[in-house]
Design a protein around this motif. Structure first.
Motif, short mmCIF file in Angstrom:
data_model
loop_
_atom_site.label_atom_id
_atom_site.label_comp_id
_atom_site.label_asym_id
_atom_site.label_seq_id
_atom_site.Cartn_x
_atom_site.Cartn_y
_atom_site.Cartn_z
N ALA A 192 15.44 33.81 43.08
CA ALA A 192 16.53 33.06 43.72
C ALA A 192 16.98 33.78 45.00
CB ALA A 192 17.69 32.88 42.76
N GLY A 193 17.13 35.10 44.91
CA GLY A 193 17.51 35.88 46.09
C GLY A 193 16.46 35.79 47.18
N HIS A 194 15.19 35.83 46.78
CA HIS A 194 14.10 35.72 47.75
C HIS A 194 14.18 34.39 48.51
CE1 HIS A 194 9.79 35.37 49.00
NE2 HIS A 194 10.01 36.65 49.28
N MET A 195 14.46 33.33 47.79
CA MET A 195 14.59 32.02 48.43
C MET A 195 15.79 31.98 49.37
SD MET A 195 13.59 29.50 45.27
CE MET A 195 13.75 28.00 46.23
N LEU A 196 16.90 32.61 48.97
CA LEU A 196 18.07 32.69 49.86
C LEU A 196 17.71 33.46 51.12
CD1 LEU A 196 20.84 33.43 47.21
CD2 LEU A 196 20.65 31.33 48.59
N GLY A 197 16.97 34.55 50.96
CA GLY A 197 16.54 35.34 52.11
C GLY A 197 15.62 34.58 53.04
N LYS A 198 14.87 33.64 52.48
CA LYS A 198 13.98 32.80 53.28
C LYS A 198 14.73 31.67 53.99
CE LYS A 198 9.80 34.46 52.50
NZ LYS A 198 9.01 35.00 53.60
N GLY A 199 16.04 31.57 53.73
CA GLY A 199 16.84 30.57 54.43
C GLY A 199 17.21 29.34 53.62
N ASN A 200 16.82 29.28 52.36
CA ASN A 200 17.19 28.15 51.53
C ASN A 200 18.68 28.21 51.19
OD1 ASN A 200 14.16 28.88 50.59
ND2 ASN A 200 14.49 26.70 50.58
N SER A 201 19.29 27.05 51.05
CA SER A 201 20.68 27.00 50.62
C SER A 201 20.74 27.26 49.12
CB SER A 201 21.29 25.62 50.92
OG SER A 201 20.72 24.64 50.05
N LEU A 202 21.92 27.61 48.64
CA LEU A 202 22.08 27.83 47.21
C LEU A 202 21.73 26.57 46.43
CD1 LEU A 202 22.86 29.64 44.85
CD2 LEU A 202 25.26 29.00 45.26
N LYS A 203 22.13 25.43 46.95
CA LYS A 203 21.81 24.16 46.29
C LYS A 203 20.30 23.97 46.18
CE LYS A 203 22.85 19.27 46.40
NZ LYS A 203 22.35 18.16 47.14
N GLU A 204 19.58 24.23 47.25
CA GLU A 204 18.11 24.11 47.23
C GLU A 204 17.49 25.09 46.24
OE1 GLU A 204 17.24 22.84 51.87
OE2 GLU A 204 17.55 24.95 51.38
N VAL A 205 18.02 26.30 46.21
CA VAL A 205 17.51 27.31 45.29
C VAL A 205 17.66 26.84 43.85
CG1 VAL A 205 17.89 29.64 44.38
CG2 VAL A 205 17.87 29.25 46.86
N LEU A 206 18.86 26.40 43.51
CA LEU A 206 19.13 25.98 42.13
C LEU A 206 18.30 24.76 41.73
CD1 LEU A 206 22.98 26.58 41.96
CD2 LEU A 206 21.15 27.96 40.95
N GLU A 207 18.14 23.82 42.65
CA GLU A 207 17.33 22.64 42.35
C GLU A 207 15.87 23.01 42.12
OE1 GLU A 207 18.09 19.97 45.61
OE2 GLU A 207 20.01 19.33 44.76
N SER A 208 15.35 23.92 42.91
CA SER A 208 13.93 24.27 42.76
C SER A 208 13.70 25.20 41.57
CB SER A 208 13.40 24.90 44.04
OG SER A 208 13.72 26.26 44.12
N MET A 209 14.68 26.01 41.21
CA MET A 209 14.52 26.92 40.07
C MET A 209 14.47 26.14 38.76
SD MET A 209 14.39 30.15 41.14
CE MET A 209 14.81 31.10 39.72
N GLY A 210 15.33 25.19 38.59
CA GLY A 210 15.34 24.38 37.38
C GLY A 210 15.72 25.15 36.12
N MET A 211 16.34 26.30 36.30
CA MET A 211 16.77 27.10 35.15
C MET A 211 17.98 27.94 35.57
SD MET A 211 13.66 29.88 35.03
CE MET A 211 12.33 28.79 35.48
N VAL A 212 18.62 28.53 34.61
CA VAL A 212 19.82 29.32 34.88
C VAL A 212 19.44 30.58 35.65
CG1 VAL A 212 21.69 30.65 33.82
CG2 VAL A 212 21.02 28.46 32.85
N VAL A 213 20.21 30.87 36.69
CA VAL A 213 20.10 32.11 37.44
C VAL A 213 21.40 32.86 37.15
CG1 VAL A 213 19.80 33.16 39.72
CG2 VAL A 213 18.67 30.98 39.19
N GLU A 214 21.35 33.75 36.16
CA GLU A 214 22.56 34.38 35.64
C GLU A 214 23.37 35.11 36.69
OE1 GLU A 214 19.41 34.98 34.69
OE2 GLU A 214 19.25 35.21 32.52
N GLY A 215 22.71 35.69 37.66
CA GLY A 215 23.39 36.49 38.67
C GLY A 215 24.38 35.73 39.51
N ILE A 216 24.23 34.42 39.60
CA ILE A 216 25.15 33.63 40.43
C ILE A 216 26.55 33.63 39.83
CG2 ILE A 216 25.62 31.32 41.32
CD1 ILE A 216 22.51 31.04 41.58
#
Length: 176
Positions: A103-127
């Motif tokens: 998730a952090g890697h995707m944020l670093g690549k410029g994805n929004s948090l919404k995009e990250v969460l939609e593409s992950m499709g699972m819980v990202v506990e750190g958020i």
């Protein structure tokens, strides 16, 4: 409960899985949760192109933050040097299999948090953990600049590059 701990240890230990007990419940639980915040940061660093030295510095200073918050809640600082501290932090911050790192890697690549969460499709506990730790640190007046920076990225839309710059421009101080 030492007896229950020993029973569980005996049940799970075998030739390929070694189990240790630890009486510091607060430290073990906080280490397990808070390392996910640092993994988000480690992934973001790699996502924008930073290397291993930056990741090592983030992990080391992140461990200092984890320990400060944990001690404020009664944890034994030595716990954070063990498997539920350093051990868990290393694997979560360096593995492409870590949801928080990815998730952090995707944020670093410029994805929004919404995009990250939609593409992950699972819980990202750190958020959610970032928000909780940020609020607890404020309540206890504990300095957690990495957590605060990640909070800004997640909850206030700050750019990863800008938060790194603000961390690097902080006043210098002694490590210990």
């Amino acid at each position: 409960n030492e007896e229950a701990s020993k029973l569980v240890q005996d049940l799970f230990m075998n030739d390929y899985f070694r189990v240790y007990t630890n009486e510091d419940i607060i430290g073990v639980e906080l280490g397990a949760a808070l390392k996910n915040i640092i993994a988000l940061g480690a992934g973001a660093l790699q996502g924008i192109g930073y290397g291993d030295n930056a990741k090592a510095a983030l992990m080391t200073r992140g461990l200092a933050e984890i320990s400060r918050l944990g001690v404020a809640f009664g944890a034994d600082p030595i716990t954070f040097l063990g498997l539920s501290g350093v051990g868990d932090l290393i694997v979560t911050c360096t593995s492409v299999h870590s949801r928080n790192w990815r998730a952090g890697h995707m944020l670093g690549k410029g994805n929004s948090l919404k995009e990250v969460l939609e593409s992950m499709g699972m819980v990202v506990e750190g958020i959610a953990t970032t928000k909780a730790a940020y609020e607890l640190a404020k309540q206890k007046e504990i300095e957690m600049p990495i957590t605060a920076a990640i909070y800004e990225v997640l909850y206030n839309g700050a750019k990863v590059e800008d938060t790194i710059a603000s961390l690097m421009q902080r006043d210098g101080k002694a490590e210990a």
